[in-house]
Design a protein around this motif. Sequence first.
Motif, PDB file in Angstrom:
ATOM      1  N   MET A   1       0.730  -1.218  -0.030  1.00 13.16           N
ATOM      2  CA  MET A   1       0.042  -0.169  -0.128  1.00 13.16           C
ATOM      3  C   MET A   1       1.000   1.322   0.110  1.00 13.16           C
ATOM      4  O   MET A   1       2.048   1.286   0.663  1.00 13.16           O
ATOM      5  N   LYS A   2       0.428   2.239  -0.927  1.00 10.45           N
ATOM      6  CA  LYS A   2       1.229   3.325  -1.074  1.00 10.45           C
ATOM      7  C   LYS A   2       0.733   4.357   0.029  1.00 10.45           C
ATOM      8  O   LYS A   2      -0.272   4.394   0.519  1.00 10.45           O
ATOM      9  N   LYS A   3       1.682   4.804   0.941  1.00 14.98           N
ATOM     10  CA  LYS A   3       1.773   5.789   1.903  1.00 14.98           C
ATOM     11  C   LYS A   3       1.811   7.170   1.530  1.00 14.98           C
ATOM     12  O   LYS A   3       2.975   7.488   0.606  1.00 14.98           O
ATOM     13  N   SER A   4       1.139   8.105   2.223  1.00  8.13           N
ATOM     14  CA  SER A   4       1.298   9.836   1.794  1.00  8.13           C
ATOM     15  C   SER A   4       2.629  10.222   2.142  1.00  8.13           C
ATOM     16  O   SER A   4       3.285   9.849   3.072  1.00  8.13           O
ATOM     17  N   ARG A   5       3.350  10.803   1.048  1.00  8.95           N
ATOM     18  CA  ARG A   5       4.595  11.404   1.393  1.00  8.95           C
ATOM     19  C   ARG A   5       4.618  12.649   2.134  1.00  8.95           C
ATOM     20  O   ARG A   5       5.371  12.745   2.843  1.00  8.95           O
ATOM     21  N   ASN A   6       3.781  13.393   1.678  1.00  8.55           N
ATOM     22  CA  ASN A   6       3.813  14.910   2.217  1.00  8.55           C
ATOM     23  C   ASN A   6       2.362  15.510   2.516  1.00  8.55           C
ATOM     24  O   ASN A   6       1.465  14.782   1.704  1.00  8.55           O
ATOM     25  N   ILE A   7       2.393  16.451   2.959  1.00  5.55           N
ATOM     26  CA  ILE A   7       1.094  17.239   3.096  1.00  5.55           C
ATOM     27  C   ILE A   7       0.381  17.344   1.893  1.00  5.55           C
ATOM     28  O   ILE A   7      -0.920  17.174   1.931  1.00  5.55           O
ATOM     29  N   PHE A   8       0.923  17.933   0.943  1.00 12.10           N
ATOM     30  CA  PHE A   8       0.373  18.130  -0.453  1.00 12.10           C
ATOM     31  C   PHE A   8      -0.241  17.183  -1.098  1.00 12.10           C
ATOM     32  O   PHE A   8      -1.386  17.273  -1.680  1.00 12.10           O
ATOM     33  N   GLU A   9       0.657  15.684  -0.970  1.00 12.25           N
ATOM     34  CA  GLU A   9      -0.140  14.695  -1.633  1.00 12.25           C
ATOM     35  C   GLU A   9      -1.420  14.398  -0.777  1.00 12.25           C
ATOM     36  O   GLU A   9      -2.527  13.778  -1.570  1.00 12.25           O
ATOM     37  N   SER A  10      -1.216  14.384   0.623  1.00 15.03           N
ATOM     38  CA  SER A  10      -2.509  14.050   1.375  1.00 15.03           C
ATOM     39  C   SER A  10      -3.755  14.837   0.994  1.00 15.03           C
ATOM     40  O   SER A  10      -4.849  14.525   0.813  1.00 15.03           O
ATOM     41  N   PHE A  11      -3.440  16.327   0.836  1.00 16.35           N
ATOM     42  CA  PHE A  11      -4.342  17.093   0.512  1.00 16.35           C
ATOM     43  C   PHE A  11      -5.049  17.003  -1.157  1.00 16.35           C
ATOM     44  O   PHE A  11      -6.001  16.889  -1.209  1.00 16.35           O
TER      45      PHE A  11
END
Length: 122
Positions: A1-11
């Motif tokens: 499973m791919k994990k969010s790398r940074n806050i922008f990706e999470s957004f």
Amino acid sequence: MKKSRNIFESFYYAFSGLIFAFRTQRNIRIHFFIAIFVIIISRYLKLSNFELLAVILSITLVITAEMINTAIEATIDLVTKNYHPLARIAKNVAAGAVLITAINAIVVAFFVFFPKIQKILF
Ligand SMILES: Nc1ncnc2c1ncn2[C@@H]1O[C@H](COP(=O)(O)OP(=O)(O)OP(=O)(O)O)[C@@H](O)[C@H]1O
């Protein structure tokens, strides 16, 4: 499973969820357009800050509940395509939560808008 790398990706993922819900869920589109209409009306009726806050909070609650309902429906459909009493309960309870937020929105609209409309008409 791919994990969010940074806050922008999470957004980006969160925004994708928002776009998906808007594109696929008729109810969310209806709530969204009603919300725009209500906010426009609110400007003309000169709501106090607290009244506006109550209206915005109610709109946010309904749309958020609809989105959580959509997420629950998708999860249930992922788990089973067959009839299951627990799937029925999960979907019905999620739909019930949306109903509560919609009733709250109607009550808030009644208390905020009714006296102002009454003042204009009579
Ligand atoms: N797998 C299932 N097992 C049992 N009952 C189900 C199942 N899937 C759906 N249901 C029943 O059918 C109802 C409608 O489910 P459905 O997934 O079609 O939601 P919907 O009507 O599309 O909701 P919305 O309009 O909010 O998108 C549910 O509330 C539930 O009672």
